[in-house]
Design an enzyme around this catalytic site. Structure first.
Site, PDB file in Angstrom:
ATOM      1  N   GLU A   1       2.400  12.657  -6.231  1.00  0.00           N
ATOM      2  CA  GLU A   1       3.668  12.941  -5.543  1.00  0.00           C
ATOM      3  C   GLU A   1       4.768  11.966  -5.972  1.00  0.00           C
ATOM      4  O   GLU A   1       5.874  12.367  -6.338  1.00  0.00           O
ATOM      5  CB  GLU A   1       3.436  12.732  -4.046  1.00  0.00           C
ATOM      6  CG  GLU A   1       3.494  13.963  -3.183  1.00  0.00           C
ATOM      7  CD  GLU A   1       3.252  13.567  -1.740  1.00  0.00           C
ATOM      8  OE1 GLU A   1       2.331  12.756  -1.464  1.00  0.00           O
ATOM      9  OE2 GLU A   1       4.004  14.078  -0.884  1.00  0.00           O
TER      10      GLU A   1
ATOM     11  N   HIS B   1      -1.160  -0.517  -9.996  1.00  0.00           N
ATOM     12  CA  HIS B   1      -1.877  -1.464  -9.132  1.00  0.00           C
ATOM     13  C   HIS B   1      -2.267  -2.741  -9.889  1.00  0.00           C
ATOM     14  O   HIS B   1      -3.456  -3.073 -10.005  1.00  0.00           O
ATOM     15  CB  HIS B   1      -3.123  -0.795  -8.516  1.00  0.00           C
ATOM     16  CG  HIS B   1      -3.670  -1.585  -7.338  1.00  0.00           C
ATOM     17  ND1 HIS B   1      -4.851  -1.283  -6.699  1.00  0.00           N
ATOM     18  CD2 HIS B   1      -3.185  -2.686  -6.692  1.00  0.00           C
ATOM     19  CE1 HIS B   1      -5.065  -2.144  -5.721  1.00  0.00           C
ATOM     20  NE2 HIS B   1      -4.071  -3.004  -5.699  1.00  0.00           N
TER      21      HIS B   1
ATOM     22  N   ARG C   1       0.859  -1.185   0.000  1.00  0.00           N
ATOM     23  CA  ARG C   1       0.000   0.000   0.000  1.00  0.00           C
ATOM     24  C   ARG C   1       0.899   1.240   0.000  1.00  0.00           C
ATOM     25  O   ARG C   1       1.904   1.277   0.742  1.00  0.00           O
ATOM     26  CB  ARG C   1      -0.908   0.065   1.252  1.00  0.00           C
ATOM     27  CG  ARG C   1      -2.128  -0.854   1.235  1.00  0.00           C
ATOM     28  CD  ARG C   1      -3.104  -0.523   0.123  1.00  0.00           C
ATOM     29  NE  ARG C   1      -4.238  -1.437   0.062  1.00  0.00           N
ATOM     30  CZ  ARG C   1      -4.303  -2.516  -0.728  1.00  0.00           C
ATOM     31  NH1 ARG C   1      -3.311  -2.829  -1.517  1.00  0.00           N
ATOM     32  NH2 ARG C   1      -5.409  -3.270  -0.741  1.00  0.00           N
TER      33      ARG C   1
HETATM   34  N1  NAD Z   1      -0.626  -4.914  -5.079  1.00  0.00           N
HETATM   35  C1  NAD Z   1      -1.668  -5.710  -4.978  1.00  0.00           C
HETATM   36  O1  NAD Z   1      -2.463  -5.854  -5.901  1.00  0.00           O
HETATM   37  C2  NAD Z   1      -1.899  -6.455  -3.707  1.00  0.00           C
HETATM   38  C3  NAD Z   1      -2.541  -7.706  -3.739  1.00  0.00           C
HETATM   39  C4  NAD Z   1      -2.719  -8.392  -2.536  1.00  0.00           C
HETATM   40  C5  NAD Z   1      -2.315  -7.816  -1.357  1.00  0.00           C
HETATM   41  N2  NAD Z   1      -1.739  -6.599  -1.371  1.00  0.00           N
HETATM   42  C6  NAD Z   1      -1.297  -5.972  -0.115  1.00  0.00           C
HETATM   43  O2  NAD Z   1      -0.353  -6.840   0.479  1.00  0.00           O
HETATM   44  C7  NAD Z   1      -0.661  -7.025   1.853  1.00  0.00           C
HETATM   45  C8  NAD Z   1      -0.205  -8.394   2.284  1.00  0.00           C
HETATM   46  O3  NAD Z   1      -0.974  -9.382   1.616  1.00  0.00           O
HETATM   47  P1  NAD Z   1      -0.956 -10.905   2.108  1.00  0.00           P
HETATM   48  O4  NAD Z   1      -1.898 -11.648   1.242  1.00  0.00           O
HETATM   49  O5  NAD Z   1       0.435 -11.394   2.266  1.00  0.00           O
HETATM   50  O6  NAD Z   1      -1.593 -10.706   3.543  1.00  0.00           O
HETATM   51  P2  NAD Z   1      -1.433 -11.624   4.836  1.00  0.00           P
HETATM   52  O7  NAD Z   1      -2.485 -11.209   5.764  1.00  0.00           O
HETATM   53  O8  NAD Z   1      -1.367 -13.067   4.426  1.00  0.00           O
HETATM   54  O9  NAD Z   1      -0.001 -11.242   5.405  1.00  0.00           O
HETATM   55  C9  NAD Z   1       0.282 -10.028   6.025  1.00  0.00           C
HETATM   56  C10 NAD Z   1       1.396 -10.297   7.024  1.00  0.00           C
HETATM   57  O10 NAD Z   1       1.841  -9.054   7.557  1.00  0.00           O
HETATM   58  C11 NAD Z   1       2.196  -9.286   8.904  1.00  0.00           C
HETATM   59  N3  NAD Z   1       2.264  -8.022   9.643  1.00  0.00           N
HETATM   60  C12 NAD Z   1       1.249  -7.250  10.111  1.00  0.00           C
HETATM   61  N4  NAD Z   1       1.743  -6.171  10.740  1.00  0.00           N
HETATM   62  C13 NAD Z   1       3.098  -6.258  10.645  1.00  0.00           C
HETATM   63  C14 NAD Z   1       4.157  -5.449  11.094  1.00  0.00           C
HETATM   64  N5  NAD Z   1       3.945  -4.320  11.788  1.00  0.00           N
HETATM   65  N6  NAD Z   1       5.433  -5.837  10.833  1.00  0.00           N
HETATM   66  C15 NAD Z   1       5.690  -6.973  10.144  1.00  0.00           C
HETATM   67  N7  NAD Z   1       4.705  -7.798   9.709  1.00  0.00           N
HETATM   68  C16 NAD Z   1       3.434  -7.439   9.948  1.00  0.00           C
HETATM   69  C17 NAD Z   1       1.104 -10.212   9.409  1.00  0.00           C
HETATM   70  O11 NAD Z   1       1.522 -10.897  10.568  1.00  0.00           O
HETATM   71  C18 NAD Z   1       0.941 -11.144   8.214  1.00  0.00           C
HETATM   72  O12 NAD Z   1       1.767 -12.293   8.337  1.00  0.00           O
HETATM   73  C19 NAD Z   1      -2.181  -6.812   1.926  1.00  0.00           C
HETATM   74  O13 NAD Z   1      -2.598  -6.383   3.196  1.00  0.00           O
HETATM   75  C20 NAD Z   1      -2.439  -5.762   0.863  1.00  0.00           C
HETATM   76  O14 NAD Z   1      -2.342  -4.479   1.424  1.00  0.00           O
HETATM   77  C21 NAD Z   1      -1.511  -5.905  -2.506  1.00  0.00           C
HETATM   78  O1  3PG Z   2      -5.409  -5.979  -1.429  1.00  0.00           O
HETATM   79  C1  3PG Z   2      -5.554  -6.553  -2.510  1.00  0.00           C
HETATM   80  O2  3PG Z   2      -6.065  -7.685  -2.612  1.00  0.00           O
HETATM   81  C2  3PG Z   2      -4.990  -5.901  -3.742  1.00  0.00           C
HETATM   82  O3  3PG Z   2      -4.584  -4.604  -3.535  1.00  0.00           O
HETATM   83  C3  3PG Z   2      -5.777  -6.118  -4.987  1.00  0.00           C
HETATM   84  O4  3PG Z   2      -6.712  -5.096  -5.207  1.00  0.00           O
HETATM   85  P1  3PG Z   2      -7.680  -5.195  -6.491  1.00  0.00           P
HETATM   86  O5  3PG Z   2      -8.633  -6.315  -6.193  1.00  0.00           O
HETATM   87  O6  3PG Z   2      -8.371  -3.881  -6.570  1.00  0.00           O
HETATM   88  O7  3PG Z   2      -6.828  -5.487  -7.670  1.00  0.00           O
END
Ligand code: NAD
Ligand code: 3PG
Length: 386
Positions: A259, A271, A230
């Site tokens: 920015e 994204h 994020r």
């Molecule tokens: N770019 C994208 O399209 C996309 C897609 C999926 C997820 N994401 C982002 O990626 C993040 C992670 O996804 P995920 O599926 O691995 O989630 P997840 O819930 O499986 O893993 C998140 C991990 O972060 C850890 N965590 C929480 N706070 C923390 C801290 N202060 N320090 C260190 N570790 C910490 C948690 O313990 C957990 O293991 C999501 O929350 C989302 O914001 C982005």
């Molecule tokens: O948190 C997520 O799962 C990702 O940021 C994906 O977002 P999107 O579904 O809008 O692609």
């Protein structure tokens, strides 16, 4: 009929899981029972009193007002792991983009179109895009959940040295993590030792701005940072300074903002982390199943604001109650049922933080007066009869 309002485009194979003889799924729904959403922010949206559930086809729920939902008795779900592979693949791509000046090189190569002797110009100009290999370098992964673990394990196979940091790592993730990934005792270890840092944590009060001036100052000169989690995890003003001074050699992000786009040595991806047909299908199917299970059976699977409670139905009627996690709730709820001489077949209760969820099973119909009596109990937020 259950009414499901589609806030974003949801993959059709997910919607197919909602039987059209029981569900209306449309963008325009006046009194929705449920919302299906991806990244659109719901913070400014007022919810209809009909709303029972929100399913996020994806992981990040920072676009959903969780506290407001809990107070209104709205269950919020996400789809853990359903798009993790897609993000892992983009993270690997980002490691190379952060190293090899590929995106600048592509833009430059395209700019040669129409010029004479392009091949000669390429050979003469390519020196400006030299970048290091990742093999043998140290990668720090912050957040070892579904995505972080996959990134660590794959980076090890690309001959990187990998350090992981997650003070809340789940048992499941710990099982999946390669034994070749070293545990960082604290964030400072990641900051001070790593050549590449990839961040995979949710955006919360704790993690907002976790990469700031203080963090950049501790990092190795020329560190490369990958943020597919994020944008708000990074303090933009501090990042701009760190990029300007060369402290950070490259920042690859899946969250461009005006920015960030104005800063040097930024590779901005629009994204695309979860934008693969496979993960869009996975997320949609997971989310639809979660909604169906909750709306039809009162089972809570993968909620982010209420306790998970999934039990097979084994009696005629289910009374599903969202209540505060305070003393005497079960006593008051069962008294309301016993007051009309109904026998409780099964009773399930689970709590999570300030909230609890209770399922009462009765072998027969339940009068409206009983539902009203339960609803009137102080601390009961919502009652449904299924
Ligand atoms: N770019 C994208 O399209 C996309 C897609 C999926 C997820 N994401 C982002 O990626 C993040 C992670 O996804 P995920 O599926 O691995 O989630 P997840 O819930 O499986 O893993 C998140 C991990 O972060 C850890 N965590 C929480 N706070 C923390 C801290 N202060 N320090 C260190 N570790 C910490 C948690 O313990 C957990 O293991 C999501 O929350 C989302 O914001 C982005
Ligand atoms: O948190 C997520 O799962 C990702 O940021 C994906 O977002 P999107 O579904 O809008 O692609």
């Amino acid at each position: 009929m259950y009414q499901v309002k589609l806030i974003n485009k949801i993959a059709p194979c997910g919607l197919d899981k909602l039987d059209r003889t029981k569900y209306v799924c449309a963008e325009e729904v006046e009194h929705p029972d449920a919302l299906l959403v991806r990244s659109t922010s719901l913070h400014e949206i007022e919810f209809d009193s009909s709303l029972l559930a929100i399913a996020r086809a994806g992981i990040g729920v920072n676009n959903i007002p969780l506290e407001r939902c809990s107070e209104a008795g709205i269950a919020v779900f996400n789809t853990p792991g359903a798009n993790a592979n897609a993000v892992k693949e983009l993270a690997l791509c980002a490691l190379f983009l952060a190293s090899r000046k590929i995106s600048d090189g592509i833009v430059w190569a395209k700019s040669l179109a129409g010029q004479a002797e392009v091949e000669k110009l390429v050979e003469k100009g390519k020196g400006q895009f030299v970048g290091p290999e990742i093999a043998g370098k140290k990668l720090g992964v912050i957040g070892l959940g579904a995505i972080g673990v996959m990134v660590c394990n794959t980076a090890h196979h690309l001959d990187m040295e990998v350090l992981g940091y997650d003070p809340y790592i789940s048992v499941d993730s710990a099982w999946k993590l390669s034994r070749f990934v070293d545990k960082a005792a604290d964030l400072n270890t990641i900051f001070t030792e790593c050549d590449y840092i990839s961040i995979h944590v949710p955006l919360t009060k704790e993690t907002r701005g976790m990469l700031d001036r203080e963090a950049f100052a501790k990092m190795k000169k020329n560190v490369r940072i990958i943020n597919l989690a994020r944008g708000e995890l990074v303090n933009n003003a501090d990042l701009a300074e760190a990029l300007e001074s060369g402290e950070v050699a490259c920042y690859v992000t899946d969250f461009p903002s005006e920015e960030v786009l104005g800063m040097k040595n930024v590779v901005a991806i629009p994204h695309l982390g979860a934008s693969t047909p496979e993960s869009e299908d996975n997320c949609a199917v997971f989310a639809a199943r979660e909604l169906r299970e909750y709306l039809e059976n009162g089972n809570i699977v993968n909620s982010v604001n209420l306790p998970n409670l999934e039990v097979p139905r084994s009696a005629h009627t289910r009374i599903c109650i969202i209540n505060r996690n305070i003393p005497n709730m079960l006593q008051s709820i069962t008294a309301a049922v016993a007051g009309v001489n109904l026998n409780i077949e099964n009773l399930y209760n689970k709590s999570r933080g300030d909230y609890a969820y209770t399922i009462v099973e009765i072998d027969g119909p339940v009068a409206d007066s009983v539902v009203k009596a339960i609803g009137d109990v102080d601390g009961v937020i919502r009652v449904r009869v299924l």
